[in-house]
Design a protein around this motif. Structure first.
Motif, PDB file in Angstrom:
ATOM      1  N   LEU A 189       0.773  -0.975   0.074  1.00 36.77           N
ATOM      2  CA  LEU A 189      -0.082   0.195   0.068  1.00 36.77           C
ATOM      3  C   LEU A 189       0.750   1.304   0.057  1.00 36.77           C
ATOM      4  N   ASN A 190       2.044   1.222   0.290  1.00 40.64           N
ATOM      5  CA  ASN A 190       3.031   2.303   0.017  1.00 40.64           C
ATOM      6  C   ASN A 190       3.305   3.015  -1.440  1.00 40.64           C
ATOM      7  N   PHE A 191       2.312   3.483  -1.973  1.00 40.61           N
ATOM      8  CA  PHE A 191       2.464   4.204  -3.292  1.00 40.61           C
ATOM      9  C   PHE A 191       1.554   5.542  -3.089  1.00 40.61           C
ATOM     10  N   ASP A 192       2.345   6.641  -3.788  1.00 39.08           N
ATOM     11  CA  ASP A 192       1.777   7.720  -3.762  1.00 39.08           C
ATOM     12  C   ASP A 192       0.459   7.881  -4.764  1.00 39.08           C
ATOM     13  N   GLY A 193      -0.290   8.995  -4.661  1.00 38.61           N
ATOM     14  CA  GLY A 193      -1.299   9.344  -5.622  1.00 38.61           C
ATOM     15  C   GLY A 193      -2.222  10.235  -4.772  1.00 38.61           C
ATOM     16  N   ILE A 194      -3.093  10.610  -5.463  1.00 36.01           N
ATOM     17  CA  ILE A 194      -4.447  11.489  -4.880  1.00 36.01           C
ATOM     18  C   ILE A 194      -5.593  10.664  -4.404  1.00 36.01           C
ATOM     19  N   PHE A 195      -5.697  10.414  -3.392  1.00 36.50           N
ATOM     20  CA  PHE A 195      -6.653   9.574  -2.855  1.00 36.50           C
ATOM     21  C   PHE A 195      -7.606  10.265  -1.798  1.00 36.50           C
ATOM     22  N   LEU A 196      -9.093   9.907  -1.662  1.00 38.43           N
ATOM     23  CA  LEU A 196      -9.894  10.508  -0.720  1.00 38.43           C
ATOM     24  C   LEU A 196      -9.776   9.895   0.491  1.00 38.43           C
ATOM     25  N   TYR A 197      -9.549   8.618   0.757  1.00 40.18           N
ATOM     26  CA  TYR A 197      -9.254   7.796   1.968  1.00 40.18           C
ATOM     27  C   TYR A 197      -7.890   7.361   2.182  1.00 40.18           C
ATOM     28  N   LYS A 198      -7.279   7.669   3.217  1.00 45.23           N
ATOM     29  CA  LYS A 198      -6.000   6.932   3.610  1.00 45.23           C
ATOM     30  C   LYS A 198      -6.114   5.540   4.077  1.00 45.23           C
ATOM     31  N   PRO A 199      -5.560   4.581   3.489  1.00 46.22           N
ATOM     32  CA  PRO A 199      -5.766   3.245   4.331  1.00 46.22           C
ATOM     33  C   PRO A 199      -5.071   3.282   5.795  1.00 46.22           C
ATOM     34  N   ILE A 200      -6.013   2.656   6.684  1.00 46.05           N
ATOM     35  CA  ILE A 200      -5.433   2.351   7.723  1.00 46.05           C
ATOM     36  C   ILE A 200      -5.191   0.902   8.003  1.00 46.05           C
ATOM     37  N   VAL A 201      -4.004   0.375   8.202  1.00 41.07           N
ATOM     38  CA  VAL A 201      -3.616  -0.994   8.430  1.00 41.07           C
ATOM     39  C   VAL A 201      -3.130  -1.284   9.749  1.00 41.07           C
ATOM     40  N   GLU A 202      -3.677  -1.877  10.525  1.00 39.47           N
ATOM     41  CA  GLU A 202      -3.049  -2.437  11.785  1.00 39.47           C
ATOM     42  C   GLU A 202      -3.636  -3.710  12.381  1.00 39.47           C
ATOM     43  N   ILE A 203      -2.880  -4.211  13.111  1.00 38.33           N
ATOM     44  CA  ILE A 203      -2.859  -5.464  13.724  1.00 38.33           C
ATOM     45  C   ILE A 203      -4.319  -5.537  14.775  1.00 38.33           C
ATOM     46  N   VAL A 204      -4.984  -6.535  14.441  1.00 36.15           N
ATOM     47  CA  VAL A 204      -6.263  -6.552  15.261  1.00 36.15           C
ATOM     48  C   VAL A 204      -6.547  -8.149  15.855  1.00 36.15           C
ATOM     49  N   ASP A 205      -6.456  -8.490  17.145  1.00 32.59           N
ATOM     50  CA  ASP A 205      -6.733  -9.947  17.292  1.00 32.59           C
ATOM     51  C   ASP A 205      -7.984 -10.412  17.098  1.00 32.59           C
TER      52      ASP A 205
END
Length: 59
Positions: A38-54
């Motif tokens: 997901l580490n690529f640039d561009g013009i996006f409305l939403y920023k991805p949130i990636v986190e660890i969830v049990d």
């Protein structure tokens, strides 16, 4: 919503299409791979949130 994140293809497509997505995976390696993909640039409305969830069920 995707319950098997894998390499994050669904999240990448959502980011490219300015959509929201939720993904789960019990494998921490899948999270690492997805963050890298997901580490690529561009013009996006939403920023991805990636986190660890049990997601393991507790009985």
């Amino acid at each position: 919503m995707d319950f098997m994140m894998g390499s994050g293809t669904t999240l990448i497509d959502a980011k490219l299409l300015n959509r929201r997505a939720i993904e789960y995976d019990i494998n921490p390696e899948a999270l690492k791979i997805t963050k890298e993909n997901l580490n690529f640039d561009g013009i996006f409305l939403y920023k991805p949130i990636v986190e660890i969830v049990d997601v393991k069920l507790r009985v």
